[in-house]
Design a protein around this motif. Sequence first.
Motif: not given
Length: 334
Positions: A143, A150, A152
């Motif tokens: 990630y 948050d 990704e």
Amino acid sequence: MIILGIETSCDETAAAVVVDGKQILSSVVLSQIEVHHPYGGVVPELASRKHMEAIVPMVDQALGASGIDSKALDAVAVTRGPGLVGALLVGFCFAKAFAYALDVPWVGVNHLEAHVNSVFLEPDPPPFPFVALLVSGGHTGIYHVTSHTDFELMGQTRDDAAGEAFDKVSKMLGLGYPGGDVIDRLAGQGDPKTIVFPRPFLDKTMFDFSFSGLKTAVRRYIEIHPDDYLQQVPDIVAGFQEAVVDVLTYKILHAATVKGCDHMAIVGGVAANNRLRENVRHHAGLKGLTVHIPSVALCGDNAAMIAAAGYHYLKKGVVSGLSDDVYSRVNEKH
Ligand code: KG4
Ligand code: ZN
């Protein structure tokens, strides 16, 4: 903000009291390993029943050890998913009822995000942004983390998770469940260069993983050497572990380079692996990068990380409602 964290997603019943997402007042974990060991894996129905027995005593124990009266709690955070639905429901329903009775807010959190937040329970946490390698029994992924909430997803396993591969290889060799810890110890007595297994890098520019072929390579080795493999177990597990560690180390360092991050985190049960910790630290040092790995107690499932992740959601005003439900798979998150 003083938060009670609760975790029951798999085979550990855990409770913790944490202040402001970083200071642990207490953290207790009851493992069900002995219950599932004879079956070579977690039996979901047994897990749920054991959570039912343990949840109240574990919360009592966590509160007692924290020195905090339940009336002083500001909120409750609980794992919402992914995990075994019956197991998750025990903690989730308890948290709902407990928060309702105390008249405090509560929040359901994602177990994987909580693992990443475990590094903030240690002194000297990474600054944002950083890249995180999550390696557990159910998940393996990388990630790019830009805040406490948050993430990704850069890549993940296409088949077995890293921990699952450790567990399956352990089972094949008759070493029992779970396999990570025993392989870690036995590999220390073997030579990783005696039996060299393939490194499943897939595309070296991508961040996806695949450990199922490696597991099959170990099975084939056992089939081809039926008479002498039992004498070679330390070398087999050392060779297997080295292949996993090589791939994980390469991918997380590559992810840091691609994202231009100086800091990396390694979290989840497999982050307890001694060879992985040593190898990533060594290669990070060569590149001038800093790696953050929680202490072993915070690598495996625990409720302090749930309270830590929950704190950051609550701070943003996110709370759960009585009609909210658990979810078993990661892509059901909403
Ligand atoms: O994070 P975790 O406690 O539970 C999940 O969310 O899945 O991870 C459990 C996994 C198991 O597969 C276990 O075999 C593995 O972590 N594990 C290890 C070690 N300790 C636990 N794997 C390799 N080396 C270890 N020392
Ligand atoms: Zn976990």
